[in-house]
Each structure stands twice: as structure tokens, then as C-alpha cells.
Design a protein around this motif. Structure first.
Motif, PDB file in Angstrom:
ATOM      1  N   LEU A  19       0.830  -1.209   0.000  1.00  0.00           N
ATOM      2  CA  LEU A  19       0.000   0.000   0.000  1.00  0.00           C
ATOM      3  C   LEU A  19       0.860   1.253   0.000  1.00  0.00           C
ATOM      4  O   LEU A  19       0.546   2.241  -0.683  1.00  0.00           O
ATOM      5  CB  LEU A  19      -0.938  -0.013   1.216  1.00  0.00           C
ATOM      6  CG  LEU A  19      -2.076  -1.035   1.182  1.00  0.00           C
ATOM      7  CD1 LEU A  19      -2.839  -1.043   2.500  1.00  0.00           C
ATOM      8  CD2 LEU A  19      -3.029  -0.749   0.020  1.00  0.00           C
ATOM      9  N   VAL A  20       1.944   1.244   0.767  1.00  0.00           N
ATOM     10  CA  VAL A  20       2.860   2.391   0.775  1.00  0.00           C
ATOM     11  C   VAL A  20       3.488   2.568  -0.608  1.00  0.00           C
ATOM     12  O   VAL A  20       3.594   3.684  -1.128  1.00  0.00           O
ATOM     13  CB  VAL A  20       3.948   2.194   1.847  1.00  0.00           C
ATOM     14  CG1 VAL A  20       4.983   3.322   1.768  1.00  0.00           C
ATOM     15  CG2 VAL A  20       3.333   2.152   3.239  1.00  0.00           C
ATOM     16  N   HIS A  21       3.885   1.455  -1.221  1.00  0.00           N
ATOM     17  CA  HIS A  21       4.464   1.520  -2.569  1.00  0.00           C
ATOM     18  C   HIS A  21       3.485   2.136  -3.565  1.00  0.00           C
ATOM     19  O   HIS A  21       3.859   2.985  -4.382  1.00  0.00           O
ATOM     20  CB  HIS A  21       4.838   0.118  -3.060  1.00  0.00           C
ATOM     21  CG  HIS A  21       5.871  -0.553  -2.226  1.00  0.00           C
ATOM     22  ND1 HIS A  21       6.043  -1.925  -2.222  1.00  0.00           N
ATOM     23  CD2 HIS A  21       6.799  -0.066  -1.362  1.00  0.00           C
ATOM     24  CE1 HIS A  21       7.023  -2.242  -1.405  1.00  0.00           C
ATOM     25  NE2 HIS A  21       7.494  -1.140  -0.861  1.00  0.00           N
ATOM     26  N   LEU A  22       2.237   1.694  -3.503  1.00  0.00           N
ATOM     27  CA  LEU A  22       1.237   2.205  -4.443  1.00  0.00           C
ATOM     28  C   LEU A  22       1.004   3.694  -4.240  1.00  0.00           C
ATOM     29  O   LEU A  22       0.855   4.450  -5.213  1.00  0.00           O
ATOM     30  CB  LEU A  22      -0.069   1.427  -4.278  1.00  0.00           C
ATOM     31  CG  LEU A  22      -0.033  -0.043  -4.731  1.00  0.00           C
ATOM     32  CD1 LEU A  22      -1.336  -0.746  -4.382  1.00  0.00           C
ATOM     33  CD2 LEU A  22       0.243  -0.142  -6.222  1.00  0.00           C
ATOM     34  N   ALA A  23       0.966   4.132  -2.988  1.00  0.00           N
ATOM     35  CA  ALA A  23       0.776   5.565  -2.712  1.00  0.00           C
ATOM     36  C   ALA A  23       1.911   6.379  -3.307  1.00  0.00           C
ATOM     37  O   ALA A  23       1.687   7.428  -3.931  1.00  0.00           O
ATOM     38  CB  ALA A  23       0.676   5.790  -1.203  1.00  0.00           C
ATOM     39  N   LEU A  24       3.131   5.922  -3.124  1.00  0.00           N
ATOM     40  CA  LEU A  24       4.276   6.632  -3.697  1.00  0.00           C
ATOM     41  C   LEU A  24       4.284   6.535  -5.215  1.00  0.00           C
ATOM     42  O   LEU A  24       4.638   7.492  -5.911  1.00  0.00           O
ATOM     43  CB  LEU A  24       5.572   6.053  -3.138  1.00  0.00           C
ATOM     44  CG  LEU A  24       5.973   6.504  -1.733  1.00  0.00           C
ATOM     45  CD1 LEU A  24       7.118   5.653  -1.207  1.00  0.00           C
ATOM     46  CD2 LEU A  24       6.383   7.966  -1.734  1.00  0.00           C
ATOM     47  N   GLY A  25       3.893   5.368  -5.724  1.00  0.00           N
ATOM     48  CA  GLY A  25       3.910   5.164  -7.162  1.00  0.00           C
ATOM     49  C   GLY A  25       2.974   6.090  -7.920  1.00  0.00           C
ATOM     50  O   GLY A  25       3.242   6.453  -9.064  1.00  0.00           O
ATOM     51  N   PHE A  26       1.887   6.483  -7.295  1.00  0.00           N
ATOM     52  CA  PHE A  26       0.954   7.415  -7.929  1.00  0.00           C
ATOM     53  C   PHE A  26       1.294   8.872  -7.624  1.00  0.00           C
ATOM     54  O   PHE A  26       0.598   9.770  -8.092  1.00  0.00           O
ATOM     55  CB  PHE A  26      -0.475   7.119  -7.459  1.00  0.00           C
ATOM     56  CG  PHE A  26      -1.132   5.980  -8.197  1.00  0.00           C
ATOM     57  CD1 PHE A  26      -1.833   6.202  -9.377  1.00  0.00           C
ATOM     58  CD2 PHE A  26      -1.039   4.683  -7.724  1.00  0.00           C
ATOM     59  CE1 PHE A  26      -2.435   5.155 -10.063  1.00  0.00           C
ATOM     60  CE2 PHE A  26      -1.634   3.626  -8.398  1.00  0.00           C
ATOM     61  CZ  PHE A  26      -2.335   3.854  -9.571  1.00  0.00           C
ATOM     62  N   SER A  27       2.354   9.115  -6.836  1.00  0.00           N
ATOM     63  CA  SER A  27       2.669  10.472  -6.384  1.00  0.00           C
ATOM     64  C   SER A  27       3.860  11.088  -7.089  1.00  0.00           C
ATOM     65  O   SER A  27       3.978  12.317  -7.121  1.00  0.00           O
ATOM     66  CB  SER A  27       2.929  10.476  -4.870  1.00  0.00           C
ATOM     67  OG  SER A  27       1.823   9.991  -4.155  1.00  0.00           O
ATOM     68  N   VAL A  28       4.764  10.273  -7.608  1.00  0.00           N
ATOM     69  CA  VAL A  28       5.973  10.822  -8.215  1.00  0.00           C
ATOM     70  C   VAL A  28       6.057  10.401  -9.673  1.00  0.00           C
ATOM     71  O   VAL A  28       5.453   9.414 -10.091  1.00  0.00           O
ATOM     72  CB  VAL A  28       7.243  10.358  -7.459  1.00  0.00           C
ATOM     73  CG1 VAL A  28       7.224  10.865  -6.032  1.00  0.00           C
ATOM     74  CG2 VAL A  28       7.376   8.845  -7.467  1.00  0.00           C
ATOM     75  N   GLU A  29       6.824  11.173 -10.430  1.00  0.00           N
ATOM     76  CA  GLU A  29       6.990  10.901 -11.851  1.00  0.00           C
ATOM     77  C   GLU A  29       8.054   9.820 -12.064  1.00  0.00           C
ATOM     78  O   GLU A  29       8.708   9.376 -11.130  1.00  0.00           O
ATOM     79  CB  GLU A  29       7.378  12.198 -12.575  1.00  0.00           C
ATOM     80  CG  GLU A  29       6.292  13.264 -12.469  1.00  0.00           C
ATOM     81  CD  GLU A  29       6.770  14.640 -12.937  1.00  0.00           C
ATOM     82  OE1 GLU A  29       7.804  14.710 -13.646  1.00  0.00           O
ATOM     83  OE2 GLU A  29       6.117  15.632 -12.584  1.00  0.00           O
TER      84      GLU A  29
END
Length: 498
Positions: A19-29
């Protein structure tokens, strides 16, 4: 209330990290490498200049449907989840091997298989660097589960001393896919061969299944061989030169080892130490052969690091070491050494959380800190969109940058404009877009994080470059970087033949 089993805790920890990975994955380019490999999917080929093709092939369906970084990053996330699951399984299989081989010594002293699996997963979840590969797809992200898959097959061979035809076919397929992932899969293949050689029975080389597996592996990697054959073996030549690095120095080796410890955490080292001390009694040759899935690639990369290397290259090796560390930590847990495990785990989790927060904040950009590596993850989408607009308005032949690490984001976010890299080295961009033709005009992008003077001097240069526009990238009130755009006319390429 029913107490959670170790397997349940392992699943919970994997889900929280995901879940943490997905949050970051949608937040940065996209990072430079992510954009480069996503371009592989836009330019499908049998292979590529710097790596085998699987990292591009596996993204192709999603890249065809969307340009969303978060959705495309579902692929590395699934691969990370698969890898952690395989770490658990390998730990359980090694536990079974120890019980079977050491029934008179370890059966009563070895912790449960599920606790060993949980501890193995813990070493991965609290290690900082594997989270990077869980968010961004690199060839190492692919090679990790495939290396663990080969390790599972090696364990199957060790426990049975023989393979069925289906086992040989599966082994050949995994070997082939590993070869399609990264050239360093050869190190894992050597480890598998070492396990076969360590077996007291050497009849495997006379088995039809062994040669079927070898043929299958060769067939799977044949696209790489074919592509290199028709392209003068440029990929192999590049990797040999790239692996040798620059002038060799011991200080680089010391720095490499220190970075490895920080990147993967001391917890795994503690677990391995305890495993070697308490669990390596009988069948040492077999266990050492299995440990070669870590030792062979790590030793080679450590030796090469004297000329320069990247810390994530060893990730598949550390995942293969994690099951042994898990068994050692489970042993330490059973021996009531729990405070040390908790302290190290919490410390590594804090480091991971600080890293996640640092990325989301955009890093720190001040006059005192000359380089902000996090700035590289923000602004390229806006910069690419602006470059496309300016290129259309000025009717140029394409966009240009002066280093390939700038070219991947420029080409991805300004797609489908051709992107030219104005340096003297051959790279993948030459194969995709060719060389900039003489007399051409381009929109030159200059990024403050890697700034260059406009190429207007010398025999290979533009006649003139005129500043057009600029773009500041601001996050939470701080300026992360700046993009400058210039209109450069009349390219003069005296050395067209590179």
C-alpha cells in the motif's frame, strides 16, 4: 482473541508495504531508468542496446493503454509481492531440508518453518533499497523472482537428487526468462550449476531432461542473440565496457560494501551470522552451494565496484540470502534475543519512513546543499508538455538534450516527438531516432540539475541558439529545479560517423 499465525503476519506486512508503494507510485513521476524502460515498450524490439527486452515487453500492454505512472508501476509492485512470497517459500524449503538432513540435531532446536518464513519476509520489508525496485521497474526487479524461482528448483533437486521431465522444463523456462531480464542472470545460472555439482550424484549431465532444459533456455533467449547478431553485438560490447567501469580503487569497494549494508540493513547480516553459527553443521557443501545464489553475484559485483557500480545490482542476491537470514533470526527469536531484532527492525523501518517522507517532500533544495537527487522525480511531465507545445510552435525537427539521462524523460513526456542526445557516445536513442541531420533545428532542453552550455562552438554544433522560455518546478514552496528552452538552428555535424 485468536493470535495471528506467522504466515498471517507475513501477509499483513507485505500488504502494508504494498500500500505504501502504491501511494508513492501514484505520487511521483518516472525516474530516468523507469522512463527509459517504458520507452522500450513504446519501441518494441527483439532486444535493446543496454539490456535484454523483457523489461520492455512486460510493460507493453499497460503502456499501450495508459501513460499513468501509477498504473504502469503495478507491474513492479506485483513482482515485489511475488518475490517476498518466494522468499517465504524458500525459507520454508530450507527449513525442511535442515530438518530432513539434521533430524538428530536440529529437529527439536529449529523454530517452526512459518516463523522462519516470517523472519525472512521481515528482512525484506524493513530493508530500504528493495522498496525502490518495488515502485520502479528495473531489470533487477524482474531478475529477483526468477532467481528465487531457480533457487526453489535447486532446493527441489537437493532434496530429491533427481528431476522429473516437468522439473527440467520449468528450470529451462526460468533460466531463459532470467536471461531475457538481465545479462547478470549468468551469475545465478552459475549458482544453480554449483548446486548440481555439489550433489553427490552427478548423473544429471547424462539426463535427457538436462539437455532439454538447456535447449529451452537457449530458445527463450534467442531473440537477444539474434538482435545482437544483426547489430554487431553492440549490447554485449557495451555491457562488457560498462561492467569494467573506470580506474579501479579500493576506496570504491569499501564505499560499495558500506552502501550495501545501509541499503539492505544490518538485520539480514545478523540473521545470516546466526544461521552460519547454529545451523551450518552437517551437509555444509549443500548449504554452501545454496548460499552461492548470494555469494557468486555479490562477490563479482563487489570486485567490479572498484571501477564503479550501482547499489541495486545486488538486489536479487540479497533476496536469495534473506531465507537463510530468516532462519537465523527465527533461531535468535527462539533463544530470547528478541530485543536486538526489534531494535534493528524499528531502526530500519524509521529509515524507510524517513526516505518515503523525503521523496514526497521533494527533498531539500538550499544553497548549502548543491545537489538534491529527489528533484529529479518532479517536473519532467510539465517540462515535456511545455517542450511539445514549443516544438510545435517553432516547427523544429525535434527536441534535444545533452545527456542520455535527460533524454529518457524528455522522450517519454514529450512523446511522440523525436529526441536527440547530443553527445559522442552511441546509445539506444541513436537506434530509436537516428542522428540529428545536418542543417536541422531543435528545441534544446537544459535542466538545472545537469546543466550544459548550448552547443554552439566547435565543428559539431549549432549555428546559433536563442533562449525561448523557462519553467520553474516548485513543490511545497521550494524551487526544486528549472528547465530552460532554447531554439537551436542549423546543426553542423562534422563528425557524423561516430
Amino acid at each position: 482473541m485468536r493470535q495471528q499465525s506467522p504466515s498471517s503476519w507475513a501477509a499483513i506486512s507485505i500488504c502494508i508495504a504494498a500500500l505504501v508503494h502504491l501511494a508513492l507510485g501514484f505520487s511521483v513521476e518516472f525516474s530516468v531508468d523507469e522512463a527509459h524502460y517504458a520507452l522500450y515498450a513504446k519501441h518494441l524490439a527483439w532486444s535493446y542496446f543496454d539490456h535484454p527486452p523483457l523489461v520492455g515487453w512486460i510493460q507493453w500492454p499497460l503502456v499501450l493503454l495508459t501513460s499513468s505512472e501509477g498504473i504502469i508501476r503495478l507491474i513492479p509492485e506485483l513482482l515485489w509481492v511475488l518475490s517476498t512470497f518466494l522468499v517465504y517459500q524458500v525459507a520454508v524449503e530450507i527449513h525442511h531440508l535442515l530438518q530432513g538432513r539434521n533430524a538428530g540435531y536440529l529437529t527439536t532446536t529449529l523454530p517452526s518453518a512459518n516463523l522462519c518464513g516470517l523472519m525472512a519476509v521481515l528482512t525484506i520489508v524493513v530493508a530500504p533499497l528493495p522498496h525502490v525496485l518495488a515502485i520502479g521497474l528495473l531489470p533487477d526487479t524482474l531478475l529477483t523472482p526468477l532467481s528465487l524461482g531457480l533457487m526453489l528448483m535447486a532446493l527441489r533437486w537437493t532434496r530429491r537428487d533427481h528431476f522429473s521431465l516437468a522439473d527440467w522444463i520449468v528450470t529451462g523456462l526460468i533460466l531463459g526468462l532470467a536471461g531475457l531480464s538481465k545479462y547478470t542472470a549468468a551469475f545465478t545460472a552459475f549458482a544453480l550449476l554449483f548446486v548440481f555439482l555439489a550433489s553427490p550424484k552427478k548423473a544429471w549431465i547424462t539426463k535427457v531432461g538436462f539437455w532439454i532444459a538447456a535447449v529451452i533456455a537457449l530458445l527463450v533467449i534467442s531473440p537477444v542473440l539474434y538482435w545482437n547478431w544483426i547489430n554487431d553485438w553492440i549490447s554485449f560490447k557495451y555491457q562488457i565496457a560498462h561492467g569494467s567501469g573506470g580506474a579501479w580503487a579500493w576506496r570504491r569497494v569499501a564505499a560499495f560494501v558500506g552502501i550495501q549494508i545501509v541499503s539492505f540493513g544490518p538485520l539480514v547480516l545478523l540473521g545470516v551470522y546466526i544461521f552460519l553459527k547454529y545451523c551450518l553443521h552437517s551437509q555444509k557443501l549443500v548449504l554452501i552451494a545454496l548460499l552461492s545464489f548470494f555469494a557468486i553475484p555479490f562477490t563479482i559485483f563487489a570486485a567490479l565496484s572498484g571501477g564503479g557500480s550501482l547499489p541495486h545490482w545486488t538486489t536479487p542476491a540479497w533476496f536469495c540470502l534473506a531465507p537463510f537470514a530468516g532462519i537465523g533470526l527465527a533461531k535468535a527469536w527462539a533463544m530470547q534475543h528478541r530485543i536486538t531484532i526489534r531494535i534493528l527492525s524499528i531502526a530500519q523501518i524509521v529509515i524507510c519512513l524517513l526516505g518515503f517522507g523525503f521523496v514526497l517532500a521533494g527533498g531539500i533544495s538550499t544553497a548549502a546543499i548543491k545537489s538534491n537527487p529527489i528533484a529529479d522525480l518532479y517536473g519532467w511531465k510539465l517540462a515535456g508538455q511545455k517542450a511539445a507545445q514549443l516544438a510545435q510552435a517553432t516547427k523544429v525537427n525535434g527536441i534535444a538534450v545533452q545527456n542520455w539521462t535527460l533524454g529518457s524523460r524528455a522522450a517519454w513526456y514529450a512523446s511522440p516527438l523525436p529526441t536527440f542526445v547530443l553527445d559522442q557516445r552511441q546509445d539506444q536513442f541513436d537506434l530509436w531516432f537516428g542522428q540529428l541531420p545536418a542543417g536541422a533545428s531543435v528545441l534544446l532542453i537544459n535542466w538545472s540539475g545537469m546543466a550544459f552550455k548550448p552547443p554552439t562552438e566547435g565543428n559539431t554544433a549549432f549555428e546559433r541558439c536563442e533562449p525561448l522560455d523557462s519553467l520553474e518546478i516548485i513543490r511545497f514552496g521550494q524551487v526544486l529545479s528549472k528547465f530552460d528552452y532554447s531554439l537551436c538552428r542549423n546543426w553542423r555535424d562534422a563528425g557524423a560517423a561516430r
